[in-house]
Design a protein around this motif. Structure first.
Motif, mmCIF file in Angstrom:
data_model
loop_
_atom_site.group_PDB
_atom_site.id
_atom_site.type_symbol
_atom_site.label_atom_id
_atom_site.label_comp_id
_atom_site.label_asym_id
_atom_site.label_seq_id
_atom_site.Cartn_x
_atom_site.Cartn_y
_atom_site.Cartn_z
ATOM 1 N N ASP A 79 34.060 23.803 42.204
ATOM 2 C CA ASP A 79 33.025 22.784 42.001
ATOM 3 C C ASP A 79 31.664 23.425 41.750
ATOM 4 O OD1 ASP A 79 34.880 20.787 42.356
ATOM 5 O OD2 ASP A 79 34.370 20.447 44.476
ATOM 6 N N TYR A 80 31.360 24.443 42.548
ATOM 7 C CA TYR A 80 30.087 25.155 42.385
ATOM 8 C C TYR A 80 30.007 25.790 41.003
ATOM 9 C CZ TYR A 80 26.128 28.114 43.684
ATOM 10 O OH TYR A 80 24.895 28.726 43.729
ATOM 11 N N LYS A 81 31.128 26.346 40.536
ATOM 12 C CA LYS A 81 31.159 26.977 39.212
ATOM 13 C C LYS A 81 30.923 25.949 38.110
ATOM 14 C CE LYS A 81 34.250 29.237 36.070
ATOM 15 N NZ LYS A 81 35.484 28.662 35.571
ATOM 16 N N THR A 82 31.526 24.775 38.238
ATOM 17 C CA THR A 82 31.312 23.745 37.213
ATOM 18 C C THR A 82 29.857 23.271 37.214
ATOM 19 O OG1 THR A 82 32.113 22.045 38.746
ATOM 20 C CG2 THR A 82 33.695 22.933 37.171
ATOM 21 N N ASN A 83 29.253 23.164 38.397
ATOM 22 C CA ASN A 83 27.830 22.784 38.466
ATOM 23 C C ASN A 83 26.953 23.839 37.802
ATOM 24 O OD1 ASN A 83 28.451 20.442 39.812
ATOM 25 N ND2 ASN A 83 28.065 21.303 41.842
ATOM 26 N N ILE A 84 27.271 25.098 38.029
ATOM 27 C CA ILE A 84 26.506 26.188 37.418
ATOM 28 C C ILE A 84 26.663 26.157 35.905
ATOM 29 C CG2 ILE A 84 26.496 28.700 37.114
ATOM 30 C CD1 ILE A 84 26.904 28.972 40.085
ATOM 31 N N GLU A 85 27.892 25.903 35.446
ATOM 32 C CA GLU A 85 28.129 25.848 33.997
ATOM 33 C C GLU A 85 27.369 24.693 33.349
ATOM 34 O OE1 GLU A 85 32.379 25.748 33.882
ATOM 35 O OE2 GLU A 85 32.527 27.938 33.755
ATOM 36 N N LYS A 86 27.130 23.623 34.096
ATOM 37 C CA LYS A 86 26.327 22.515 33.570
ATOM 38 C C LYS A 86 24.839 22.865 33.569
ATOM 39 C CE LYS A 86 29.517 18.916 35.068
ATOM 40 N NZ LYS A 86 29.746 17.845 36.052
ATOM 41 N N GLU A 87 24.410 23.633 34.560
ATOM 42 C CA GLU A 87 22.993 23.977 34.704
ATOM 43 C C GLU A 87 22.549 25.035 33.691
ATOM 44 O OE1 GLU A 87 20.091 25.970 38.089
ATOM 45 O OE2 GLU A 87 22.116 25.352 38.633
ATOM 46 N N ASP A 100 19.580 34.794 34.823
ATOM 47 C CA ASP A 100 20.333 35.976 35.242
ATOM 48 C C ASP A 100 21.033 35.737 36.582
ATOM 49 O OD1 ASP A 100 19.525 37.290 32.958
ATOM 50 O OD2 ASP A 100 17.939 38.440 33.966
ATOM 51 N N ILE A 101 20.332 35.087 37.506
ATOM 52 C CA ILE A 101 20.924 34.784 38.816
ATOM 53 C C ILE A 101 22.097 33.824 38.655
ATOM 54 C CG2 ILE A 101 20.492 33.610 41.010
ATOM 55 C CD1 ILE A 101 17.623 34.790 40.869
ATOM 56 N N VAL A 102 21.911 32.815 37.813
ATOM 57 C CA VAL A 102 22.973 31.827 37.599
ATOM 58 C C VAL A 102 24.183 32.496 36.952
ATOM 59 C CG1 VAL A 102 23.569 29.739 36.313
ATOM 60 C CG2 VAL A 102 21.425 29.845 37.552
ATOM 61 N N HIS A 103 23.936 33.411 35.993
ATOM 62 C CA HIS A 103 25.037 34.157 35.362
ATOM 63 C C HIS A 103 25.793 34.977 36.405
ATOM 64 C CE1 HIS A 103 25.382 33.675 31.068
ATOM 65 N NE2 HIS A 103 24.065 33.715 30.921
ATOM 66 N N ALA A 104 25.063 35.647 37.270
ATOM 67 C CA ALA A 104 25.691 36.471 38.303
ATOM 68 C C ALA A 104 26.529 35.598 39.240
ATOM 69 C CB ALA A 104 24.637 37.238 39.082
ATOM 70 N N GLN A 105 26.000 34.430 39.593
ATOM 71 C CA GLN A 105 26.752 33.525 40.462
ATOM 72 C C GLN A 105 28.007 33.007 39.768
ATOM 73 O OE1 GLN A 105 23.848 30.592 41.546
ATOM 74 N NE2 GLN A 105 23.072 31.809 43.265
ATOM 75 N N LYS A 106 27.889 32.712 38.483
ATOM 76 C CA LYS A 106 29.042 32.243 37.727
ATOM 77 C C LYS A 106 30.115 33.329 37.677
ATOM 78 C CE LYS A 106 30.410 30.859 33.097
ATOM 79 N NZ LYS A 106 29.974 30.816 31.707
ATOM 80 N N ASN A 107 29.694 34.565 37.405
ATOM 81 C CA ASN A 107 30.651 35.674 37.364
ATOM 82 C C ASN A 107 31.300 35.894 38.723
ATOM 83 O OD1 ASN A 107 30.164 36.138 34.663
ATOM 84 N ND2 ASN A 107 28.619 37.693 35.028
ATOM 85 N N ALA A 108 30.525 35.747 39.789
ATOM 86 C CA ALA A 108 31.078 35.893 41.138
ATOM 87 C C ALA A 108 32.123 34.808 41.399
ATOM 88 C CB ALA A 108 29.965 35.834 42.175
ATOM 89 N N CYS A 109 31.836 33.595 40.983
ATOM 90 C CA CYS A 109 32.806 32.505 41.161
ATOM 91 C C CYS A 109 34.089 32.795 40.387
ATOM 92 C CB CYS A 109 32.224 31.174 40.692
ATOM 93 S SG CYS A 109 30.956 30.507 41.770
ATOM 94 N N ILE A 110 33.950 33.273 39.168
ATOM 95 C CA ILE A 110 35.129 33.596 38.354
ATOM 96 C C ILE A 110 35.956 34.686 39.029
ATOM 97 C CG2 ILE A 110 35.865 34.638 36.166
ATOM 98 C CD1 ILE A 110 33.456 33.158 34.868
ATOM 99 N N LYS A 111 35.281 35.719 39.520
ATOM 100 C CA LYS A 111 35.994 36.811 40.184
ATOM 101 C C LYS A 111 36.687 36.321 41.449
ATOM 102 C CE LYS A 111 32.859 40.370 38.527
ATOM 103 N NZ LYS A 111 31.769 41.255 38.916
#
Length: 145
Positions: free
Chosen positions: A50-58, A97-108
């Motif tokens: 859910d957090y990843k989908t929210n980040i992808e929208k943001e 950059d922070i949002v990208h890092a969080q997205k990558n962390a969620c994917i991992k």
């Protein structure tokens, strides 16, 4: 000093292999992911998704804002306005950059979860097979007597 055994007689140097550094990096990544999970207080993998989908929208929204600011920056003539706009652009870039890092962390985390789940299933299956083989062995031994 060596005679009194205050200092060791030999200094052993260990050669560190590339596998050691690879494992060290892998452990560092795992610790980062665990810190990310702890910081955001995720309870399950569904929360991470859910957090990843929210980040992808943001993310597109932030990129769109940055693009608009770049257009304003290029159209602006006044140096003060340019400096203010550039500060906002830099702030947005840091946020992106922070949002990208969080997205990558969620994917991992999601990928690692699937891998760990599969490994756990395999381990349980192997333990069950070992238990069954031990039971069969005991039955055979009892029959032979």
């Amino acid at each position: 000093m060596y005679a009194f055994k205050i200092l060791p007689s030999k200094v052993d140097k260990q050669e560190l292999t590339p596998e050691y550094y690879k494992q060290k990096r892998k452990n560092a990544m795992i610790f980062e992911e665990l810190n990310f999970l702890a910081r955001n207080k995720f309870e399950s993998i569904a929360d991470v998704k859910d957090y990843k989908t929210n980040i992808e929208k943001e993310l597109p929204i932030l990129k769109g804002q940055r693009e608009i600011l770049w257009r304003k920056y290029n159209k602006s003539i006044n140096e003060n306005d340019k400096n203010n706009i550039l500060k906002e652009i830099n702030h947005l870039t840091e946020k992106i950059d922070i949002v990208h890092a969080q997205k990558n962390a969620c994917i991992k985390i999601i990928d690692r979860y699937a891998q760990i789940k599969e490994d756990y299933k395999n381990e349980i299956e192997s333990k069950n097979k070992a238990v069954e083989l031990i039971k069969e062995d005991k039955k055979k031994k009892l029959r032979c007597r």
